[in-house]
Design a protein around this motif. Sequence first.
Motif, PDB file in Angstrom:
ATOM      1  N   ASP A  27       0.816  -1.220   0.000  1.00  0.00           N
ATOM      2  CA  ASP A  27       0.000   0.000   0.000  1.00  0.00           C
ATOM      3  C   ASP A  27       0.851   1.272   0.000  1.00  0.00           C
ATOM      4  O   ASP A  27       0.350   2.356   0.317  1.00  0.00           O
ATOM      5  CB  ASP A  27      -0.964   0.018   1.192  1.00  0.00           C
ATOM      6  N   LYS A  64       2.924   4.525  -1.452  1.00  0.00           N
ATOM      7  CA  LYS A  64       2.845   5.438  -2.582  1.00  0.00           C
ATOM      8  C   LYS A  64       4.243   5.961  -2.891  1.00  0.00           C
ATOM      9  O   LYS A  64       5.158   5.854  -2.073  1.00  0.00           O
ATOM     10  CB  LYS A  64       1.884   6.592  -2.304  1.00  0.00           C
ATOM     11  N   LEU A  98      -0.574   4.907   0.772  1.00  0.00           N
ATOM     12  CA  LEU A  98      -1.771   5.417   0.112  1.00  0.00           C
ATOM     13  C   LEU A  98      -2.920   5.527   1.121  1.00  0.00           C
ATOM     14  O   LEU A  98      -2.921   4.825   2.141  1.00  0.00           O
ATOM     15  CB  LEU A  98      -2.203   4.459  -0.998  1.00  0.00           C
ATOM     16  N   PRO A  99      -3.895   6.370   0.845  1.00  0.00           N
ATOM     17  CA  PRO A  99      -5.125   6.284   1.629  1.00  0.00           C
ATOM     18  C   PRO A  99      -5.658   4.852   1.567  1.00  0.00           C
ATOM     19  O   PRO A  99      -5.593   4.198   0.510  1.00  0.00           O
ATOM     20  CB  PRO A  99      -6.064   7.268   0.915  1.00  0.00           C
ATOM     21  N   LEU A 100      -6.151   4.348   2.676  1.00  0.00           N
ATOM     22  CA  LEU A 100      -6.564   2.951   2.735  1.00  0.00           C
ATOM     23  C   LEU A 100      -7.592   2.614   1.660  1.00  0.00           C
ATOM     24  O   LEU A 100      -7.505   1.560   1.009  1.00  0.00           O
ATOM     25  CB  LEU A 100      -7.139   2.645   4.125  1.00  0.00           C
ATOM     26  N   GLU A 101      -8.557   3.489   1.442  1.00  0.00           N
ATOM     27  CA  GLU A 101      -9.608   3.214   0.471  1.00  0.00           C
ATOM     28  C   GLU A 101      -9.026   3.072  -0.943  1.00  0.00           C
ATOM     29  O   GLU A 101      -9.478   2.234  -1.735  1.00  0.00           O
ATOM     30  CB  GLU A 101     -10.666   4.320   0.489  1.00  0.00           C
ATOM     31  N   GLU A 102      -8.017   3.868  -1.259  1.00  0.00           N
ATOM     32  CA  GLU A 102      -7.388   3.794  -2.579  1.00  0.00           C
ATOM     33  C   GLU A 102      -6.655   2.475  -2.756  1.00  0.00           C
ATOM     34  O   GLU A 102      -6.707   1.848  -3.826  1.00  0.00           O
ATOM     35  CB  GLU A 102      -6.427   4.973  -2.761  1.00  0.00           C
ATOM     36  N   TYR A 103      -5.962   2.050  -1.704  1.00  0.00           N
ATOM     37  CA  TYR A 103      -5.274   0.763  -1.791  1.00  0.00           C
ATOM     38  C   TYR A 103      -6.270  -0.386  -1.911  1.00  0.00           C
ATOM     39  O   TYR A 103      -6.077  -1.319  -2.712  1.00  0.00           O
ATOM     40  CB  TYR A 103      -4.384   0.537  -0.571  1.00  0.00           C
ATOM     41  N   THR A 141       0.724  -4.097   4.140  1.00  0.00           N
ATOM     42  CA  THR A 141       0.720  -2.697   4.552  1.00  0.00           C
ATOM     43  C   THR A 141       2.095  -2.305   5.073  1.00  0.00           C
ATOM     44  O   THR A 141       2.770  -3.095   5.741  1.00  0.00           O
ATOM     45  CB  THR A 141      -0.340  -2.402   5.617  1.00  0.00           C
ATOM     46  N   GLU A 145      -2.575   2.933  13.072  1.00  0.00           N
ATOM     47  CA  GLU A 145      -2.807   2.730  11.643  1.00  0.00           C
ATOM     48  C   GLU A 145      -2.444   1.311  11.233  1.00  0.00           C
ATOM     49  O   GLU A 145      -3.094   0.727  10.351  1.00  0.00           O
ATOM     50  CB  GLU A 145      -2.007   3.754  10.824  1.00  0.00           C
ATOM     51  N   ARG A 169      -5.263  -0.958   9.432  1.00  0.00           N
ATOM     52  CA  ARG A 169      -5.042  -1.521   8.094  1.00  0.00           C
ATOM     53  C   ARG A 169      -4.969  -3.045   8.117  1.00  0.00           C
ATOM     54  O   ARG A 169      -5.490  -3.702   7.214  1.00  0.00           O
ATOM     55  CB  ARG A 169      -3.786  -0.922   7.472  1.00  0.00           C
TER      56      ARG A 169
END
Length: 308
Positions: A112, A114, A128-133, A153, A160, A164
């Motif tokens: 995850d 970036k 990355l933002p969790l939703e994007e990953y 992750t 966090e 995650r």
Amino acid sequence: MRYGPALREAVASPRTTPLIGIYDMYSASIAAQHYNGFFVSGFGFAASHYGLPDIGFIAWPDMVAFAERLRLAFPGHHMLVDIDDGYVDPEVACHVVQRLERAGASGVILEDQKRPRRCGHADGKLVLPLEEYLEKLELVLSSRRDMLVVARTDATEESEIVRRAAALAETDADVVLVDGVRSVDWIRKIRKVVGDKPLLFNQIAGGKSPRLSLTELSELGVDVAIYSTPCLFAAHGAIDGALVDLKMADGRLPDTRETGAIGVRGSTELLEKNISRHHEVPEAGGMRENREALEVPEAREVRRPVSV
């Protein structure tokens, strides 16, 4: 041999399954004499193929080509491939996963991070933002056939990490990896958070994680252990030492008959084992003939969410 199911079967065994990090065909040839599972390490591949650090230089066609060569030479070994962040774009990640599955890879690890990305045991990692990953991960999962997928992750802040790890355990990923775990206590916490989902632990010499035996990892409930760089770092020391000795001997090579060191014959005998026509793939539970594993999987439509 169906490579994804074969690796899942190994992961489900009572003891921790080791996968040894290799960095080229020669290191794989040696590792294959000792272990039946490879980890195609991004760190090792970046170092050996490009002579560069593990900070995002790998081009996916190079990694796919390497996996293809490995599979032809080692048809009976597990092969877990590090695809970093999926080479940034989710569509690229899906394409690479399908190419690797066609090549006979057993599984992939998708992180995850970036860009600029870092080795999982380095400082300065960004995620990355969790939703994007999760969106990228779901696309990858929908594009595979039966390949194993590890959701990774690189979060470093404790709350966090927990958030995650729990989210990854709820996906259809086969295994969860929290990279750079700093203590045995944290392995226990993560094991509890992910519930019944298989857990992977990454060991790298000089890294942030504790050095643990396979017996200790089994007792902690770790299902898979990847050893990222044992071959690469061993080669570094051995090559350096051999060249120091060569300098001190004024360029005279050692007598392999006296030292027992590897020479032309030993090296050639090792490499002859990799010639594909010599191979017979053993059948076992969850495995088919190798030719079936290399058939092109049925294409699946990968739908990318439409932004509104």
